[in-house]
Motif scaffolding. Structure first.
Motif, PDB file in Angstrom:
ATOM      1  N   GLY A  61      -7.092 -10.341  -4.832  1.00 28.89           N
ATOM      2  CA  GLY A  61      -7.072 -10.042  -6.260  1.00 28.89           C
ATOM      3  C   GLY A  61      -5.743  -9.534  -6.764  1.00 28.89           C
ATOM      4  N   ALA A  62      -5.262 -10.126  -7.869  1.00 27.38           N
ATOM      5  CA  ALA A  62      -3.965  -9.750  -8.427  1.00 27.38           C
ATOM      6  C   ALA A  62      -3.986  -8.381  -9.102  1.00 27.38           C
ATOM      7  CB  ALA A  62      -3.508 -10.801  -9.429  1.00 27.38           C
ATOM      8  N   ALA A  63      -5.102  -7.976  -9.664  1.00 26.59           N
ATOM      9  CA  ALA A  63      -5.151  -6.708 -10.392  1.00 26.59           C
ATOM     10  C   ALA A  63      -5.975  -5.648  -9.667  1.00 26.59           C
ATOM     11  CB  ALA A  63      -5.724  -6.937 -11.786  1.00 26.59           C
ATOM     12  N   SER A  64      -6.466  -5.972  -8.494  1.00 28.25           N
ATOM     13  CA  SER A  64      -7.366  -5.055  -7.790  1.00 28.25           C
ATOM     14  C   SER A  64      -6.597  -4.110  -6.873  1.00 28.25           C
ATOM     15  CB  SER A  64      -8.384  -5.854  -6.975  1.00 28.25           C
ATOM     16  OG  SER A  64      -7.711  -6.729  -6.105  1.00 28.25           O
ATOM     17  N   VAL A 112      -1.119  -0.759  -5.309  1.00 31.66           N
ATOM     18  CA  VAL A 112      -2.182  -0.435  -6.264  1.00 31.66           C
ATOM     19  C   VAL A 112      -2.436  -1.533  -7.283  1.00 31.66           C
ATOM     20  CG1 VAL A 112      -1.843   2.055  -6.050  1.00 31.66           C
ATOM     21  CG2 VAL A 112      -0.585   0.787  -7.806  1.00 31.66           C
ATOM     22  N   ASP A 113      -1.683  -2.625  -7.216  1.00 33.04           N
ATOM     23  CA  ASP A 113      -1.849  -3.641  -8.247  1.00 33.04           C
ATOM     24  C   ASP A 113      -2.013  -5.059  -7.703  1.00 33.04           C
ATOM     25  OD1 ASP A 113       0.709  -4.012  -7.355  1.00 33.04           O
ATOM     26  OD2 ASP A 113       1.660  -3.766  -9.303  1.00 33.04           O
ATOM     27  N   GLY A 114      -2.629  -5.177  -6.576  1.00 34.69           N
ATOM     28  CA  GLY A 114      -3.031  -6.495  -6.122  1.00 34.69           C
ATOM     29  C   GLY A 114      -2.353  -7.046  -4.898  1.00 34.69           C
ATOM     30  N   PHE A 115      -3.111  -7.761  -4.127  1.00 32.45           N
ATOM     31  CA  PHE A 115      -2.734  -8.545  -2.957  1.00 32.45           C
ATOM     32  C   PHE A 115      -2.343  -7.737  -1.716  1.00 32.45           C
ATOM     33  CE2 PHE A 115      -1.537 -11.397  -6.560  1.00 32.45           C
ATOM     34  CZ  PHE A 115      -2.581 -12.286  -6.409  1.00 32.45           C
ATOM     35  N   GLY A 116      -1.784  -6.555  -1.865  1.00 34.11           N
ATOM     36  CA  GLY A 116      -1.319  -5.785  -0.732  1.00 34.11           C
ATOM     37  C   GLY A 116       0.089  -6.176  -0.363  1.00 34.11           C
ATOM     38  N   PRO A 117       0.559  -5.809   0.794  1.00 24.32           N
ATOM     39  CA  PRO A 117      -0.236  -5.177   1.842  1.00 24.32           C
ATOM     40  C   PRO A 117      -0.259  -3.658   1.719  1.00 24.32           C
ATOM     41  CG  PRO A 117       1.960  -5.602   2.687  1.00 24.32           C
ATOM     42  CD  PRO A 117       1.916  -6.146   1.266  1.00 24.32           C
ATOM     43  N   GLY A 140     -10.377  -4.048 -10.672  1.00 27.88           N
ATOM     44  CA  GLY A 140      -9.462  -4.454 -11.733  1.00 27.88           C
ATOM     45  C   GLY A 140      -9.971  -5.586 -12.598  1.00 27.88           C
ATOM     46  N   GLY A 141     -11.281  -5.673 -12.760  1.00 24.83           N
ATOM     47  CA  GLY A 141     -11.874  -6.721 -13.568  1.00 24.83           C
ATOM     48  C   GLY A 141     -11.976  -8.060 -12.864  1.00 24.83           C
TER      49      GLY A 141
END
Length: 192
Positions: A61-64, A112-117, A140-141
């Motif tokens: 997830g890009a926003a998760s 905190v805003d997607g994909f990691g790591p 994150g939706g």
């Protein structure tokens, strides 16, 4: 009457490829390259080429926001509770000697805003049992997230697995590590 030339700048960032900047004069259809460079992606401060435990969490997830945890079961550690949980709220706990940091785990990379790591490094673990968790902190939706956990012990990939975390608050109990025997028991359970 004064005449002003307005220049528009465009910046395109390509991961691992450097920056491309171009300008436009606002009148013609011609774009003039200003700078073009290639750069290697940043090299992490620690790689699985050293001894110890190295865990890496990535997700789709890009926003998760997912969180990686390493809990000392030997010390009675509990998920989300310092001092025996290494995670975003306790990034460099003191688990060994009070005067040395080489025997402590650390959250080396947080995202905190997607994909990691997200990565945890533990270069000189004491003998004991350590549990690895991943937690979906905020979807994150984006809804359910597919997480991937890779675990190295003394440079050897011991675990490379994925799980579906269905909602914010979901916890993935990934594995238990026994050190120095390097025994890894994959749990794989997800609780909503």
């Amino acid at each position: 009457m004064k005449t002003y030339l307005i220049a528009l700048l465009f910046l395109v960032v390509l991961p691992g490829c450097g920056d491309y900047v171009s300008s436009h004069d606002g009148v013609s259809d011609d774009y003039v390259p200003v700078e073009f460079s290639f750069a290697a992606p940043p090299v992490p401060a620690w790689t699985p080429s050293t001894m110890g435990i190295y865990a890496e969490l990535t997700w789709n997830g890009a926003a998760s926001d997912l969180d990686l945890h390493l809990v000392s079961e030997t010390e009675g550690g509990v998920l989300d509770e310092p001092p025996y949980d290494c995670y975003y709220a306790n990034t460099a706990p003191n688990w060994g000697s009070t005067t040395a940091t080489t025997d402590d785990p650390r959250l080396a990379t947080g995202d905190v805003d997607g994909f990691g790591p997200e990565t945890i490094v533990f270069t000189n673990p004491s003998a004991g049992a350590y549990r690895v968790y991943a937690k979906l902190y905020d979807e994150g939706g984006a809804g359910a997230q597919i997480a991937r956990l890779k675990l190295w012990i003394d440079t050897v990939v011991m675990v490379d697995t994925t799980a579906l975390l269905p909602m914010t608050g979901s916890v993935w109990n990934v594995a238990v590590i026994e050190y120095p025997t390097k025994t890894v028991t994959v749990e794989g359970t997800v609780t909503p």
